[in-house]
Write an enzyme that holds these catalytic residues in place. Sequence first.
Site, mmCIF file in Angstrom:
data_model
loop_
_atom_site.group_PDB
_atom_site.id
_atom_site.type_symbol
_atom_site.label_atom_id
_atom_site.label_comp_id
_atom_site.label_asym_id
_atom_site.label_seq_id
_atom_site.Cartn_x
_atom_site.Cartn_y
_atom_site.Cartn_z
ATOM 1 N N CYS A 294 0.776 -1.384 0.136
ATOM 2 C CA CYS A 294 -0.109 0.054 0.028
ATOM 3 C C CYS A 294 0.675 1.130 0.154
ATOM 4 O O CYS A 294 0.387 2.160 -0.470
ATOM 5 C CB CYS A 294 -0.899 0.187 1.098
ATOM 6 N N HIS B 277 -3.734 7.105 2.597
ATOM 7 C CA HIS B 277 -3.961 5.969 1.976
ATOM 8 C C HIS B 277 -5.367 5.420 2.505
ATOM 9 O O HIS B 277 -5.730 5.900 3.619
ATOM 10 C CB HIS B 277 -3.078 4.794 2.654
ATOM 11 N N ASN C 174 -10.106 -0.363 -0.271
ATOM 12 C CA ASN C 174 -8.511 -0.392 -0.169
ATOM 13 C C ASN C 174 -7.889 -0.982 -1.420
ATOM 14 O O ASN C 174 -8.242 -1.856 -1.700
ATOM 15 C CB ASN C 174 -8.018 -0.909 0.966
HETATM 16 N N1 ACO Z 1 -18.849 -8.723 8.786
HETATM 17 C C1 ACO Z 1 -19.216 -9.139 9.964
HETATM 18 N N2 ACO Z 1 -18.569 -9.538 11.120
HETATM 19 C C2 ACO Z 1 -17.066 -9.515 10.819
HETATM 20 C C3 ACO Z 1 -16.494 -9.371 9.806
HETATM 21 C C4 ACO Z 1 -17.313 -8.919 8.603
HETATM 22 N N3 ACO Z 1 -17.039 -8.718 7.295
HETATM 23 N N4 ACO Z 1 -14.946 -9.324 9.852
HETATM 24 C C5 ACO Z 1 -15.003 -9.760 11.031
HETATM 25 N N5 ACO Z 1 -16.071 -9.915 11.888
HETATM 26 C C6 ACO Z 1 -16.373 -10.270 13.043
HETATM 27 C C7 ACO Z 1 -15.152 -10.956 13.625
HETATM 28 O O1 ACO Z 1 -15.334 -12.361 13.357
HETATM 29 C C8 ACO Z 1 -15.360 -10.618 15.103
HETATM 30 O O2 ACO Z 1 -16.335 -11.619 15.705
HETATM 31 P P1 ACO Z 1 -16.399 -11.988 17.251
HETATM 32 O O3 ACO Z 1 -16.164 -10.854 18.000
HETATM 33 O O4 ACO Z 1 -17.297 -12.850 17.235
HETATM 34 O O5 ACO Z 1 -14.901 -12.675 17.084
HETATM 35 C C9 ACO Z 1 -15.985 -9.232 15.235
HETATM 36 O O6 ACO Z 1 -16.531 -8.841 14.085
HETATM 37 C C10 ACO Z 1 -15.004 -8.080 15.379
HETATM 38 O O7 ACO Z 1 -13.408 -8.249 14.691
HETATM 39 P P2 ACO Z 1 -12.276 -7.454 14.748
HETATM 40 O O8 ACO Z 1 -11.201 -8.079 13.672
HETATM 41 O O9 ACO Z 1 -12.009 -7.507 16.032
HETATM 42 O O10 ACO Z 1 -12.873 -6.186 13.972
HETATM 43 P P3 ACO Z 1 -12.101 -4.712 14.177
HETATM 44 O O11 ACO Z 1 -13.071 -3.632 14.856
HETATM 45 O O12 ACO Z 1 -10.712 -4.805 14.240
HETATM 46 O O13 ACO Z 1 -12.216 -4.305 12.505
HETATM 47 C C11 ACO Z 1 -11.118 -4.478 10.588
HETATM 48 C C12 ACO Z 1 -11.836 -5.363 11.649
HETATM 49 C C13 ACO Z 1 -11.967 -3.543 9.782
HETATM 50 C C14 ACO Z 1 -10.390 -5.500 9.610
HETATM 51 C C15 ACO Z 1 -9.875 -3.529 11.350
HETATM 52 O O14 ACO Z 1 -9.270 -4.117 12.060
HETATM 53 C C16 ACO Z 1 -9.288 -2.870 10.243
HETATM 54 O O15 ACO Z 1 -9.586 -1.994 9.494
HETATM 55 N N6 ACO Z 1 -7.773 -3.220 10.056
HETATM 56 C C17 ACO Z 1 -6.654 -2.627 9.305
HETATM 57 C C18 ACO Z 1 -6.825 -3.434 8.326
HETATM 58 C C19 ACO Z 1 -6.424 -2.750 7.100
HETATM 59 O O16 ACO Z 1 -6.863 -1.650 6.784
HETATM 60 N N7 ACO Z 1 -5.669 -3.545 6.064
HETATM 61 C C20 ACO Z 1 -5.548 -3.148 4.684
HETATM 62 C C21 ACO Z 1 -4.204 -3.344 4.566
HETATM 63 S S1 ACO Z 1 -3.028 -2.405 5.420
HETATM 64 C C22 ACO Z 1 -3.466 -0.945 5.543
HETATM 65 O O17 ACO Z 1 -3.624 -0.653 4.186
HETATM 66 C C23 ACO Z 1 -3.410 -0.008 6.454
#
Ligand code: ACO
Length: 319
Positions: free
Chosen positions: A113, A246, A276
Amino acid sequence: MTYSRIIGTGGYLPEKILTNAELEKLVDTSDQWIFERTGIRSRHLAAEDQDTCDLAEEAARRALAAAQCDAHQLDLIIVATTTPDRVFPSTACLLQARLGNHGAMAFDVQAVCSGFLYALSIADKFIKTGTVRRALIVGAEIFSRLVDWTDRSTCVLFGDGAGAVVVEASAEQGILSSHLHADGAYKDLLTVPARVTQGRLNGDGFTKMQGNEVFKFAVRALSRVVDEALTANQLDQSAIDWLVPHQANIRIIAATAKKLKLPMEKVIVTVSGHGNTSAASVPLALDVAVRDGRIQRGQMLLLEAVGGGFTWGAVLVKF
Ligand code: ACO
């Protein structure tokens, strides 16, 4: 003093749009969950017969047209991509052939990214040393092909697209400084672990991500690097006209804006309709805001990104 000035921008998004509502039919998710956690409503997906070079070519032609520059005037072509069309030659060489340029330097940059910022900074160095007069820098991705469409924790996040800029040597201020970093100790938090051996893909070819850890790292790293960019130029936050971040997650973007004490009205946000798009996200966001008239000549832009590696960085630009 020679600067690199952005003289044209371009962007391209494939026609097909995948909405959160459509994703609800593929995996156990909801529009509300995706929007609240990420700010994403929809993303564009490349057609089966489109390659990364096709997306890159569209964005590049638009940037060249905006810059009123012919492809044969380019001395350097860099494509930042995580999803090249071939193991080799580079997508930059494939693009060069499409554009009909013969003889310019051409190579790909792989910094996920952050790739576009790495590529822009490399081009800036070539221009500052007098080796290059005009460069085309493209971020292009078909990230949807690295996504497991049964894994709800990753498939909702990504999209396809391309963005491009043409930069030119100038006595007027342009790129003021770039600040790039990487730390391979985090290699397993966001990765596609597969390798190609003996003509086959060996291992898992899908994106693996520890979302929570990536999130925390991204907020920390971006806060530090935007400070670094301002301090290096002895500038205050108030000097920034636009933050062009980003586009991974609206919560990461908002945290960086808060750190800079910038209201969200001064932040270019495209994540809602693009998702993204990895290396394409910053140049796509830049192009959107240049074309809709928000970004004007003479304004101060702060570009930032973080991605797999981890890699991260910021570039300060007088537009
Ligand atoms: N729909 C519904 N529920 C979901 C989904 C979905 N698509 N995905 C995960 N869940 C559930 C999980 O299973 C979990 O359930 P549980 O509590 O029963 O175990 C719950 O939602 C919470 O999951 P978390 O992973 O803790 O959710 P979080 O608030 O961290 O959000 C996310 C997840 C959106 C991926 C966040 O961590 C994030 O944005 N991280 C950055 C990742 C990113 O941007 N990566 C891209 C590349 S790197 C970069 O560009 C920065």
